[in-house]
Motif scaffolding. Structure first.
Motif, PDB file in Angstrom:
ATOM      1  N   PRO A 157       0.836  -1.209   0.000  1.00 39.23           N
ATOM      2  CA  PRO A 157       0.000   0.000   0.000  1.00 39.23           C
ATOM      3  C   PRO A 157       0.866   1.253   0.000  1.00 39.23           C
ATOM      4  CG  PRO A 157      -0.765  -1.576   1.638  1.00 39.23           C
ATOM      5  CD  PRO A 157       0.561  -2.082   1.156  1.00 39.23           C
ATOM      6  N   SER A 158       0.510   2.200  -0.855  1.00 42.18           N
ATOM      7  CA  SER A 158       1.311   3.412  -1.009  1.00 42.18           C
ATOM      8  C   SER A 158       0.398   4.586  -1.344  1.00 42.18           C
ATOM      9  CB  SER A 158       2.349   3.228  -2.124  1.00 42.18           C
ATOM     10  OG  SER A 158       3.129   2.069  -1.899  1.00 42.18           O
ATOM     11  N   TYR A 159       0.967   5.783  -1.253  1.00 41.21           N
ATOM     12  CA  TYR A 159       0.216   7.001  -1.545  1.00 41.21           C
ATOM     13  C   TYR A 159       1.047   7.906  -2.453  1.00 41.21           C
ATOM     14  CZ  TYR A 159      -2.915   5.728   2.299  1.00 41.21           C
ATOM     15  OH  TYR A 159      -3.811   5.075   3.116  1.00 41.21           O
ATOM     16  N   LYS A 160       0.385   8.488  -3.448  1.00 37.89           N
ATOM     17  CA  LYS A 160       1.045   9.464  -4.312  1.00 37.89           C
ATOM     18  C   LYS A 160       0.868  10.859  -3.733  1.00 37.89           C
ATOM     19  CE  LYS A 160       0.687   7.141  -8.802  1.00 37.89           C
ATOM     20  NZ  LYS A 160       0.144   7.240 -10.186  1.00 37.89           N
ATOM     21  N   VAL A 161       1.953  11.621  -3.754  1.00 42.55           N
ATOM     22  CA  VAL A 161       1.905  13.013  -3.318  1.00 42.55           C
ATOM     23  C   VAL A 161       2.656  13.861  -4.339  1.00 42.55           C
ATOM     24  CG1 VAL A 161       1.723  12.466  -0.865  1.00 42.55           C
ATOM     25  CG2 VAL A 161       3.977  12.735  -1.901  1.00 42.55           C
ATOM     26  N   MET A 162       2.395  15.155  -4.326  1.00 39.84           N
ATOM     27  CA  MET A 162       3.091  16.077  -5.213  1.00 39.84           C
ATOM     28  C   MET A 162       4.013  16.960  -4.380  1.00 39.84           C
ATOM     29  SD  MET A 162       3.443  16.748  -8.415  1.00 39.84           S
ATOM     30  CE  MET A 162       1.956  16.055  -9.136  1.00 39.84           C
ATOM     31  N   LEU A 163       5.285  16.991  -4.761  1.00 38.51           N
ATOM     32  CA  LEU A 163       6.267  17.805  -4.057  1.00 38.51           C
ATOM     33  C   LEU A 163       6.398  19.156  -4.751  1.00 38.51           C
ATOM     34  CD1 LEU A 163       9.000  15.044  -3.584  1.00 38.51           C
ATOM     35  CD2 LEU A 163       7.123  15.652  -2.036  1.00 38.51           C
ATOM     36  N   ASP A 164       6.361  20.216  -3.966  1.00 37.34           N
ATOM     37  CA  ASP A 164       6.470  21.557  -4.546  1.00 37.34           C
ATOM     38  C   ASP A 164       7.820  21.768  -5.213  1.00 37.34           C
ATOM     39  OD1 ASP A 164       3.927  22.200  -3.691  1.00 37.34           O
ATOM     40  OD2 ASP A 164       4.620  23.062  -1.798  1.00 37.34           O
ATOM     41  N   SER A 165       8.887  21.298  -4.561  1.00 38.15           N
ATOM     42  CA  SER A 165      10.222  21.483  -5.135  1.00 38.15           C
ATOM     43  C   SER A 165      11.151  20.376  -4.663  1.00 38.15           C
ATOM     44  CB  SER A 165      10.807  22.846  -4.754  1.00 38.15           C
ATOM     45  OG  SER A 165      11.033  22.926  -3.361  1.00 38.15           O
TER      46      SER A 165
END
Length: 214
Positions: A157-165
């Motif tokens: 199980p994993s989660y996608k996230v968006m990194l600003d920089s």
């Protein structure tokens, strides 16, 4: 009837010729026994012994060129012209990562302005980290898109996230996809392809050189 037969024969010849045409292969990154290539517009990571879905196999690779094989034909490719022509310019947007223990490449960097330690992993589709690191970086990862990642231990199980920089050396990229692998409790943050695919890669004297694409 003769004209019709000639047309059919010409059409079959065209189809056979098109089917046998070699794919368009461009080399974007070179490392010993590994190459990052674009085959007919699709990016692939080639490793010795594992052919691509297009049937292209890596025979050998070093910092200068890749030797490939397709349908029994040997093909040599160097870095694409636009990479090699610009490679030594604008070094402020370049990162040099020396080879470390166990032949891996380790480096420090920043995620969203926070210091981190990376291990380069061209086999990871994205930057990957543990929940501990994600919490330290104050990422709202539990609200991210849930998916199952294929790891050495199976589906995880994993989660996608968006990194600003994300910053490494002189390179800073924005809006980079990352994965938080729930089963992992320890380990380095993996510098995966969501960052690496936006750079040009080559190895020089046991140093991995990354250069931001333009």
């Amino acid at each position: 009837m003769a004209k019709r037969n000639n047309f059919i024969a010409a059409l079959l010849l065209f189809v056979c010729t098109a089917a046998a045409a070699a794919p368009d292969i461009r080399v974007n990154g070179l490392m010993p026994n590994q190459a990052v290539v674009t085959i007919d517009g699709k990016q692939r990571i080639l490793k010795m012994g594992t052919p691509s879905p297009e049937g292209v196999s890596l025979i050998a690779a070093d910092s200068q060129k890749a030797v490939l094989e397709w349908q029994g034909e040997r093909i040599e490719r160097t870095l694409t012209r636009e990479i090699s022509a610009n490679y030594t310019e604008r070094t402020e947007e370049e990162a040099r990562i020396p080879r470390g223990r166990d032949n891996h490449f380790f480096t420090t960097g920043n995620i969203n302005g926070q210091p981190v330690r990376f291990m380069v992993d061209t086999g990871a589709f994205a930057i990957a980290m543990t929940p501990v690191e994600a919490d330290r970086l104050r990422l709202n990862w539990r609200q991210g898109e849930r998916f199952v990642a294929n790891t050495a231990g199976g589906g995880t199980p994993s989660y996608k996230v968006m990194l600003d920089s994300v910053s490494v050396g002189g390179i800073t990229l924005h809006n980079i996809t990352a994965a938080v692998i729930v089963a992992d409790s320890t380990g380095e943050i993996l510098l995966g392809m969501s960052f690496l695919e936006k750079t040009e890669m080559r190895e020089e004297d046991n140093t991995l050189v990354l250069r931001k694409k333009y």
